[in-house]
Design a protein around this motif. Sequence first.
Motif, PDB file in Angstrom:
ATOM      1  N   UNK A  27       0.765  -1.118   0.161  1.00 48.86           N
ATOM      2  CA  UNK A  27      -0.085   0.129   0.038  1.00 48.86           C
ATOM      3  C   UNK A  27       0.780   1.415   0.055  1.00 48.86           C
ATOM      4  N   UNK A  30       0.611   6.735   3.298  1.00 46.77           N
ATOM      5  CA  UNK A  30      -0.366   7.693   3.635  1.00 46.77           C
ATOM      6  C   UNK A  30       0.288   9.161   3.286  1.00 46.77           C
ATOM      7  N   UNK A  36      -1.938   8.523 -10.730  1.00 45.90           N
ATOM      8  CA  UNK A  36      -3.039   7.599 -11.079  1.00 45.90           C
ATOM      9  C   UNK A  36      -2.602   6.328 -11.287  1.00 45.90           C
ATOM     10  N   UNK A  39      -1.489   4.267  -8.275  1.00 47.23           N
ATOM     11  CA  UNK A  39      -2.552   3.969  -7.543  1.00 47.23           C
ATOM     12  C   UNK A  39      -3.411   3.001  -8.165  1.00 47.23           C
ATOM     13  N   UNK A  42      -2.012  -0.194  -7.516  1.00 49.49           N
ATOM     14  CA  UNK A  42      -2.059  -0.981  -6.003  1.00 49.49           C
ATOM     15  C   UNK A  42      -3.646  -1.451  -5.975  1.00 49.49           C
ATOM     16  N   UNK A  43      -4.567  -0.473  -6.557  1.00 44.25           N
ATOM     17  CA  UNK A  43      -5.992  -0.856  -6.155  1.00 44.25           C
ATOM     18  C   UNK A  43      -6.557  -2.200  -7.151  1.00 44.25           C
ATOM     19  N   UNK A  44      -6.223  -1.892  -8.311  1.00 43.81           N
ATOM     20  CA  UNK A  44      -6.746  -2.993  -9.419  1.00 43.81           C
ATOM     21  C   UNK A  44      -5.895  -3.985 -10.152  1.00 43.81           C
TER      22      UNK A  44
ATOM     23  N   UNK B 705     -10.415   0.674  -0.438  1.00 47.50           N
ATOM     24  CA  UNK B 705      -9.293   1.329  -1.024  1.00 47.50           C
ATOM     25  C   UNK B 705     -10.071   1.708  -2.530  1.00 47.50           C
ATOM     26  N   UNK B 706     -10.956   1.088  -3.017  1.00 48.17           N
ATOM     27  CA  UNK B 706     -11.462   1.524  -4.327  1.00 48.17           C
ATOM     28  C   UNK B 706     -12.382   2.886  -4.095  1.00 48.17           C
ATOM     29  N   UNK B 886      -7.093   8.943   4.062  1.00 50.08           N
ATOM     30  CA  UNK B 886      -7.652   7.861   4.786  1.00 50.08           C
ATOM     31  C   UNK B 886      -7.756   6.753   4.001  1.00 50.08           C
ATOM     32  N   UNK B 887      -8.376   5.635   4.242  1.00 48.89           N
ATOM     33  CA  UNK B 887      -8.378   4.351   3.151  1.00 48.89           C
ATOM     34  C   UNK B 887      -9.407   4.689   2.064  1.00 48.89           C
ATOM     35  N   UNK B 888      -8.963   4.528   1.051  1.00 51.28           N
ATOM     36  CA  UNK B 888      -9.755   4.809  -0.048  1.00 51.28           C
ATOM     37  C   UNK B 888     -10.019   6.242  -0.661  1.00 51.28           C
ATOM     38  N   UNK B 890      -7.853   8.406  -2.041  1.00 50.58           N
ATOM     39  CA  UNK B 890      -6.978   8.687  -3.312  1.00 50.58           C
ATOM     40  C   UNK B 890      -8.013   8.290  -4.391  1.00 50.58           C
ATOM     41  N   UNK B 891      -8.999   7.073  -4.152  1.00 48.20           N
ATOM     42  CA  UNK B 891      -9.655   6.743  -5.358  1.00 48.20           C
ATOM     43  C   UNK B 891     -10.916   7.793  -5.322  1.00 48.20           C
ATOM     44  N   UNK B 894     -11.207   9.812  -8.789  1.00 45.89           N
ATOM     45  CA  UNK B 894     -11.591   9.106 -10.116  1.00 45.89           C
ATOM     46  C   UNK B 894     -12.686   9.820 -10.946  1.00 45.89           C
TER      47      UNK B 894
END
Lengths: 89, 998
Positions: A27, A30, A36, A39, A42-44, B705-706, B886-888, B890-891, B894
Amino acid sequence: MLYIKCPHCGMRSQNEFSYGGDATVKRPELDKEISDQEWDNFVYNRKSLRGKHWELWQHLSGCRQWIKVERDTATHEIFNTLKANEEIS
Amino acid sequence: MSQSFRLENIGLINRDKKLSFKFNGVTYYGYEGDTLASALIANGVHLVGRSFKYHRPRGFFGAGVDEPYAIVQLYRNGETEPNIKATEQELFEGLEATSVNCWPSVNFDIGAINNFLKIFLPAGFYYKTFMWPKSFWYKVYEPFIRKAAGLGVASTKHDKERYEHKYEYCDLLIAGSGPSGLASAYAAAKNGARVILAEDKPRHGGTLLTSEVNIGNQSGREWADGIISELKEMPNVIVKNRSQVFGYYDHNMLVMSERISDHLPKTKKFHPKQRLWYIRAKEVLISSGSIERPIVFGNNDTPGVMLSSAAKEYLKVYGVLVGRNPLIFTNNDSGYETAIEFKKNGVDPIILDTRKDPQSEIVDEAKNLGINIKFSHVVVAAQGYKKVKSADIAKISDDKEQLGKVESIKCDCICVSGFWTPTIHLASQSGNKTKFKEDIDAFVPGISKQNETTLGAANGSYVLEETLKSSFEAGQELSKKITNNDNEISFPNVAEKKSTTHDKFWCVPLPEGKNYKRFLDFQNDVSVSDVEIALKEGYRSIEHVKRYTTLGMATDQGKTSNLNGLQLVSNIENKVVPNVGHTTFRPPYTPVSIGAIVGREVGKHSKPTRKSPMHSWHEKNNAVFVDAGVWLRPRYYKQGNENLFEGSKREAKNVRTNVGVCDVTTLGKIDIKGPDAAELLNRVYTNAWLKLPVGKARYGVMLREDGIVMDDGTTTRISENHYHMTTTTAQAANVLSHLEYYLQLVWPELNVNVVSTTEQWAGAAIAGPKSRDLLQKLFPNSDVSNEGLPFMGFIEGDLFGVKARIFRISFSGELAYEVNVESDNGNFMWEKIMEVGYEFDIQPYGTEALSTLRIEMGHVAGSELDGRTIPYDNSLEGLLSKKKDFIGKRSLNREAFTAKDRQKVVGVVPLDKKTSIPEGSHLVKDSNAPLPNPKLGYISASCWSVEHDNPFSLAILKDGKNMIGEKLFVMSPLKNKVIPVEIVSSHYVDPKGERVRS
Ligand SMILES: [Zn+2]
């Protein structure tokens, strides 16, 4: 049914665990400025490898610890398991 | 009818116990220890069914698990069960069975029902016959096939029998209790290993039950009996009969089905019918033996044609003659053993041996007994319709190409022996790369993938002495590795007759001008010509040939047909068998009843049922319960003839006017402790947590996170480093795992502990304008005034001697509190609240009223936080901190999440203020637009607003922010409804939130 060695509890059946995805994904820290693309990686974005793969499992119905498991995704052979705080070498 | 084919002085059946049974409505008698098959043969019954494809009569072919024909519908204790093998079903008093059509069973692969017709019907049969004319398909062919598909009829009634699952661990699991199983089990057990010895038949011993051998100074069977009794006495050994190890899975996990009660007229009280064992074994010894293979000849499916080993088993185990005029057709010495048994029991057999001049002890013995042997002879075709009446036989040339003059000889059965096929299914399932063994014309296990060793006949070793020796050694070596014991076992002397090599002959050529059907697969009616056609039509891969012709795809999985099929393909293709390769063996080895697989996880037991400590109070007070995840929660408390709508409306109204109490025990609760607890909350929740004072609660939303909302709830600071988090009922387990994930893997530096306390606390929500008055009376020593306990405040109090936590939080939009006590005091708390609340007109309310109250005040819950929405969609964007990560977070920037016309929660009211809006309906601009009508949003939750006395719904609507005041249509094609509606604010009641703070 797989037989997984929990580094805390010993050999336990797969039905005590839940799968938690790729263990090599880190991860982002913070408050860190990242692109992008970083990120999304990391997420997808996951590789879905055939062969040896480090993955996370949680010993849900046991000690509740997240562990790292090195498994062959094709043969299901398990080579190694590590505690959450142990680095994959 | 008397048992005219039963012999007097032979067999292992209990003649003192005569049993009556019915087959196709006729009453017969047999003995305890019989199978349905042996009892029927004892009564001269050989016709047990019809084949589907050609409607040819079907008899018995084997004597056990390999049986392709004798599959019956069984009736037992008022229940019926399809697809029972008569050769495996033990006889019991009052057994009833009927014939069924022989056709692959849907039971074998339930998921394939829909593909069944396409895949399973043979090419020349379905593709060519049934396709034309097309209109016939629906009217004639399909109904016909559907009727015939499936061997028997599954009962539509609930199965009252009980099936159990059991988990077991052992050092050695030994599958099969023939000579190799017994020897290896004995050696391993003597070394102190924990051994499970599993036998699928009722009797242990395998071939030792029927063969004429001596081990030590006893007969083979006596030796087997001795070993079994000794093993049964040992505490480290589990000996099981009627238990089939049918599947070999990953990491040496094997599954075995034990038939506990199937052989009894009725299952004993508290006993299961079957038990499924999940066995994790350190080592597996496969001693599953071998199955005799047929020789292919004309009309070889006629009743009375059977395996020579089966004829011997019927004779030696059951004392039953399969015929009085037996013809033995063999390419090896095994057929002679059967012939010798016939001769010893006063029956004169004729042996046809494909070999020219075999020399062995067994052949000599047959000669000495005066048995009529015709060398270089074959059966060309069986004659007779419902039973063999004669055989057309001929001399065959040395090159096996030319038949001599065909002559007819009388016989009433033809016992065939085409040598032996090792049962390698378990080894193959484990991933073992099998190899072809030339001298036995069959596959044997090769290099093991898992910890498995195959022994004896299953490994292609047909000499008893070798088998015993290798099995003793294997048992000893493998157990030594585990237990470090090294117990020497003296190897017994073995006396057995030496046999000579078999003739690699498997298919009799057709005589000039004859076109007999020569069957390879007896259950699926696949003949030599079917395979020839498939190859002619271009099928090459054995897997394709198998599927095109259905060879080996019946419920017997080709136990008697696979190798002959391979031989045929290799002959036509001019390849050797190993190059053709065999098809993959998959579990189960033999059909397993669905009941055993499901076990006890049926109906109510399919998942645990969780009840709150107040459950019995709810029951006594006419609660109508609803499943909420695994919890049972009161939906409403029924008064008189009230229905759900009336009852929930009354309860919700009472909350708005007086005071109500709701059991909220099911809410997830997580105890969080540690110096970094606030920091954890600050990272997990979207809003700020670092400055929450002790004694205060805060509402929070957590994301994945998404960026999707994961859960919401309030968390209270109990003391400096101690927080009490609540989650929704449904997400409780996921949230805990989520927190553990971050604490253990992502931020291990945070010094925080989390633990679920959901079961530790019983919770009661007290809501309504009179709730403070009630609370004051419940806690006379506490200051619960608006100043003493403000909105989102927390205090501890004393509830008539019981310690309680009081939170001023509200889900209903009213002035409300939540009281928690330790679970054991839950019922006490509830009764006190009801007792003291009487003067305030308190009423309990269930989940339906709870929903109504939250919907009309626009509080989002599970139906909006459905795993597809972000905070903005739920009007929770005000809770997104800009100052911290916080968690998520950054998403959330989008593109789709920041779109100008992003969806948002809104309120929906029908224009007529009457019509209820079905949940899940779609919102559209124009109800008459051509399809597909563009969807603007969907109804997430509906209620009857008790405040406004009209229907009200929440919806997630595209550009919801700018849609207030718009007129749209709700469409529910499912309910055939079109409702004109107006879009309003989601906060339909008390939009400023004054009541909760009053
Ligand atoms: Zn563990």
